[in-house]
Scaffold this active site. Structure first.
Site, PDB file in Angstrom:
ATOM      1  CB  SER A   1      46.565  48.024  45.625  1.00  0.00           C
ATOM      2  OG  SER A   1      45.279  47.648  45.168  1.00  0.00           O
TER       3      SER A   1
ATOM      4  N   GLY B   1      49.476  40.905  43.019  1.00  0.00           N
ATOM      5  CA  GLY B   1      48.546  40.484  41.969  1.00  0.00           C
ATOM      6  C   GLY B   1      48.823  41.247  40.685  1.00  0.00           C
ATOM      7  N   GLY B   2      48.043  42.302  40.454  1.00  0.00           N
ATOM      8  CA  GLY B   2      48.124  43.062  39.195  1.00  0.00           C
ATOM      9  C   GLY B   2      49.536  43.434  38.774  1.00  0.00           C
TER      10      GLY B   2
ATOM     11  CD  GLU C   1      40.988  37.387  43.829  1.00  0.00           C
ATOM     12  OE1 GLU C   1      41.649  36.594  43.133  1.00  0.00           O
ATOM     13  OE2 GLU C   1      41.269  38.609  43.929  1.00  0.00           O
TER      14      GLU C   1
ATOM     15  CD  GLU D   1      46.709  38.727  49.221  1.00  0.00           C
ATOM     16  OE1 GLU D   1      47.546  39.182  48.446  1.00  0.00           O
ATOM     17  OE2 GLU D   1      45.789  37.983  48.860  1.00  0.00           O
TER      18      GLU D   1
ATOM     19  CE  LYS E   1      44.722  38.427  42.436  1.00  0.00           C
ATOM     20  NZ  LYS E   1      43.884  39.437  43.036  1.00  0.00           N
TER      21      LYS E   1
ATOM     22  CG  ASN F   1      47.625  35.468  43.058  1.00  0.00           C
ATOM     23  OD1 ASN F   1      47.448  34.601  42.195  1.00  0.00           O
ATOM     24  ND2 ASN F   1      46.676  35.856  43.899  1.00  0.00           N
TER      25      ASN F   1
ATOM     26  CG  HIS G   1      43.747  34.800  47.059  1.00  0.00           C
ATOM     27  ND1 HIS G   1      42.659  35.533  46.642  1.00  0.00           N
ATOM     28  CD2 HIS G   1      44.827  35.600  46.900  1.00  0.00           C
ATOM     29  CE1 HIS G   1      43.075  36.728  46.245  1.00  0.00           C
ATOM     30  NE2 HIS G   1      44.383  36.801  46.393  1.00  0.00           N
TER      31      HIS G   1
ATOM     32  N   GLY H   1      43.204  44.501  44.299  1.00  0.00           N
ATOM     33  CA  GLY H   1      42.787  44.884  42.949  1.00  0.00           C
ATOM     34  C   GLY H   1      42.007  46.186  42.895  1.00  0.00           C
TER      35      GLY H   1
HETATM   36  P1  PGA Z   1      46.527  42.944  43.840  1.00  0.00           P
HETATM   37  O1  PGA Z   1      46.204  41.452  44.294  1.00  0.00           O
HETATM   38  O2  PGA Z   1      48.008  43.160  44.019  1.00  0.00           O
HETATM   39  O3  PGA Z   1      46.105  43.003  42.387  1.00  0.00           O
HETATM   40  O4  PGA Z   1      45.735  43.851  44.705  1.00  0.00           O
HETATM   41  C1  PGA Z   1      46.862  40.838  45.383  1.00  0.00           C
HETATM   42  C2  PGA Z   1      46.340  39.440  45.584  1.00  0.00           C
HETATM   43  O5  PGA Z   1      45.125  39.219  45.466  1.00  0.00           O
HETATM   44  O6  PGA Z   1      47.108  38.512  45.895  1.00  0.00           O
END
Ligand code: PGA
Length: 265
Positions: free
Chosen positions: A218, A239-240, A103, A173, A18, A16, A101, A179
């Site tokens: 994470s 994500g990251g 966010e 999640e 983002k 992802n 999601h 994050g």
């Molecule tokens: P993250 O994000 O791996 O950076 O924690 C995961 C996500 O929001 O899908």
């Protein structure tokens, strides 16, 4: 693992991105990914990217990477400025779409009803919906985790069945792990995944066995093996660690290691 193999749920590793990316970054990512020698043939590997990069990625990424969007309109057409429909996503090569999601739920006040409407649109157009659920730090501390997940699941559960279960994905999640560098422990992830699968099983046991449940928050190369080795964790939403091909591939590599282990068990 034996359980997972017996049910033949294929691992999915979905990135992802983002609000990240550029033409230069994509060129670099694809070149780096190609240069790494881990095979992804036994996995479903996906990248969910900003809308505007869907055509570039679906044209240039190798065919075994599924390209997806991070959101979809709840409407199919009409006066909805700024929205992108499921049919439009299809047309530019998207195969899957993230829905709900945290966010989006937080930044755009997306309700369970809206998540349901978006889920229906994705299904109607043959896009694979990846519906995200998860609790906040506060909710976990208040022992509301299961209640929150149950409420989020209830928004879509009647739309899931044995016929569409292999085309629908759920992602757990925990918001406090996104994050932040704070990963849920493998046991914490398994506890919630098991809860989700048992809720689904109340409706349809076959569907519950087939549907893939991803963990996100994470997740990285150093913790993926432990997380993915849990019986109800069928991959990750990343994500990251999906922004660099090398980091993303390191996670795919851990999933492959588990497959090798299963085959030799
Ligand atoms: P993250 O994000 O791996 O950076 O924690 C995961 C996500 O929001 O899908």
């Amino acid at each position: 693992m034996i359980q997972k193999a017996a049910m033949m749920r294929k691992f999915m590793i979905a990135g992802n991105w983002k609000l990240h990316g550029s033409h230069a970054m994509i060129r670099q990512w694809l070149a780096d990914f190609m240069a790494l020698d881990t095979s992804i043939d036994a996995l479903d590997v996906a990248l969910c990217v900003p809308y505007v990069y869907l055509p570039m990625l679906s044209t240039n990424a190798s065919k075994n990477i599924l390209i997806g969007a991070q959101d979809v309109s709840a409407h199919d057409t009409g006066a909805h400025t700024g929205e992108v429909s499921a049919a439009m996503l299809q047309e530019v090569g998207a195969r899957l779409v993230l829905i709900g999601h945290s966010e989006r739920r937080q930044d755009h006040a997306e309700s369970d009803e809206l998540v349901r409407a978006k889920f229906k649109q994705a299904l109607a157009q043959g896009l694979m919906p990846v519906v995200c659920v998860g609790e906040s730090q506060q909710q976990r501390e208040n022992n509301e985790t299961f209640a929150v997940i149950e409420r989020q699941l209830n928004a879509i559960i009647d739309l899931l069945n044995a016929a569409n279960a292999d085309q629908c994905i759920l992602a757990y999640e925990p918001i406090w792990a996104i994050g932040t560098g704070l990963t849920a422990s493998a046991e914490q992830a398994q506890e919630v995944h098991q809860f989700i699968r048992s809720q689904l099983a109340h409706k349809d046991v076959t569907m519950a066995r087939q549907i893939r449940l991803l963990y996100g928050g994470s997740c990285k190369g150093s913790n993926a093996y432990e997380l993915f080795s849990m019986p109800d964790v069928d991959g990750g939403l990343i994500g990251g660690a999906s922004l660099k091909a090398e980091d993303f591939m390191a996670i795919c590599h851990q999933a492959n290691k588990l497959l090798d282990k299963t085959q030799s068990d």
